[in-house]
Design an enzyme around this catalytic site. Sequence first.
Site, PDB file in Angstrom:
ATOM      1  N   ARG A 189       3.896   0.481   8.821  1.00 39.56           N
ATOM      2  CA  ARG A 189       4.148   1.469   7.765  1.00 39.56           C
ATOM      3  C   ARG A 189       5.256   2.448   8.172  1.00 39.56           C
ATOM      4  O   ARG A 189       5.985   2.959   7.308  1.00 39.56           O
ATOM      5  CB  ARG A 189       2.851   2.239   7.451  1.00 39.56           C
ATOM      6  CG  ARG A 189       2.930   3.143   6.207  1.00 39.56           C
ATOM      7  CD  ARG A 189       1.558   3.661   5.835  1.00 39.56           C
ATOM      8  NE  ARG A 189       1.567   4.448   4.605  1.00 39.56           N
ATOM      9  CZ  ARG A 189       1.416   5.768   4.547  1.00 39.56           C
ATOM     10  NH1 ARG A 189       1.230   6.457   5.674  1.00 39.56           N
ATOM     11  NH2 ARG A 189       1.428   6.399   3.391  1.00 39.56           N
ATOM     12  N   ILE A 201       5.435   7.519  -0.825  1.00 39.11           N
ATOM     13  CA  ILE A 201       4.788   6.297  -0.361  1.00 39.11           C
ATOM     14  C   ILE A 201       3.300   6.571  -0.507  1.00 39.11           C
ATOM     15  O   ILE A 201       2.804   7.617  -0.071  1.00 39.11           O
ATOM     16  CB  ILE A 201       5.185   5.949   1.092  1.00 39.11           C
ATOM     17  CG1 ILE A 201       4.496   4.645   1.544  1.00 39.11           C
ATOM     18  CG2 ILE A 201       4.901   7.074   2.058  1.00 39.11           C
ATOM     19  CD1 ILE A 201       5.004   4.135   2.898  1.00 39.11           C
ATOM     20  N   SER A 202       2.581   5.683  -1.177  1.00 38.57           N
ATOM     21  CA  SER A 202       1.180   5.937  -1.500  1.00 38.57           C
ATOM     22  C   SER A 202       0.309   6.064  -0.263  1.00 38.57           C
ATOM     23  O   SER A 202       0.606   5.509   0.800  1.00 38.57           O
ATOM     24  CB  SER A 202       0.626   4.814  -2.385  1.00 38.57           C
ATOM     25  OG  SER A 202       1.215   4.831  -3.662  1.00 38.57           O
ATOM     26  N   GLN A 203      -0.772   6.790  -0.407  1.00 39.14           N
ATOM     27  CA  GLN A 203      -1.802   6.914   0.633  1.00 39.14           C
ATOM     28  C   GLN A 203      -2.294   5.518   1.005  1.00 39.14           C
ATOM     29  O   GLN A 203      -2.521   4.679   0.123  1.00 39.14           O
ATOM     30  CB  GLN A 203      -2.944   7.749   0.067  1.00 39.14           C
ATOM     31  CG  GLN A 203      -4.134   7.915   0.977  1.00 39.14           C
ATOM     32  CD  GLN A 203      -5.270   8.659   0.276  1.00 39.14           C
ATOM     33  OE1 GLN A 203      -5.136   9.076  -0.873  1.00 39.14           O
ATOM     34  NE2 GLN A 203      -6.382   8.809   0.970  1.00 39.14           N
TER      35      GLN A 203
END
Length: 213
Positions: A37, A63-65
């Site tokens: 990530r 950027i999503s959780q």
Amino acid sequence: MEDSFKHQALRKKLILHLKKSGIKDFKVLQAMEKIPRHFFFNSAFLQFAYDDVAFQIGEGQTISQPYTVAHQTELLEVRKGDKILEIGTGSGYQSAILSTLGADVFSVERNKKLHEKAKVMLEKLKCNVKCFYGDGYKGLSEFAPYDRIIVTAAAPYIPENLLQQLKPKGILVIPVGTENSQTMKKMRKIGDNEYDMKDYGNFSFVPLLKETS
């Protein structure tokens, strides 16, 4: 960019956290452990890459959780070889997870800078993702129909174009609601213009905007 032993250890720790948070799909967890990530972060913010939080990536987007990525992916029920339409490429992280699960991913991003940056990263990682610059509300009709459709931004309503581009028995996962709070919805196409819809909790996404920028 290097994927060090430290980064790999942080991913393992994150995966344990996701398990405790209720993510059960082993293949989803395995894919998230495989994809670095931190590759999708600005180098100045690498220390936040494995926190279970959303993070700014520029252009007013995030950027999503990790939990949200895992939850949406789990709801999609991805099978190897599925043709998946993703609305909102963003950083490209969700795209990479779907590709790692064996999907053939078609991803649309409305912001030119994010589109170009994500495309470069996904190519470096050799992900099976075809990136397109365009309006997500329109979907991508030239490659329809799709086995799965995932929307990674908050929509005030479910776009009809996306429903029309879904295969019979296909699944659409989309957060629907106001700018401050949305409900995650999973829709399974069970007939012509007939869908089985279920809700899966409240989330907070950046808005799904029309047209390109």
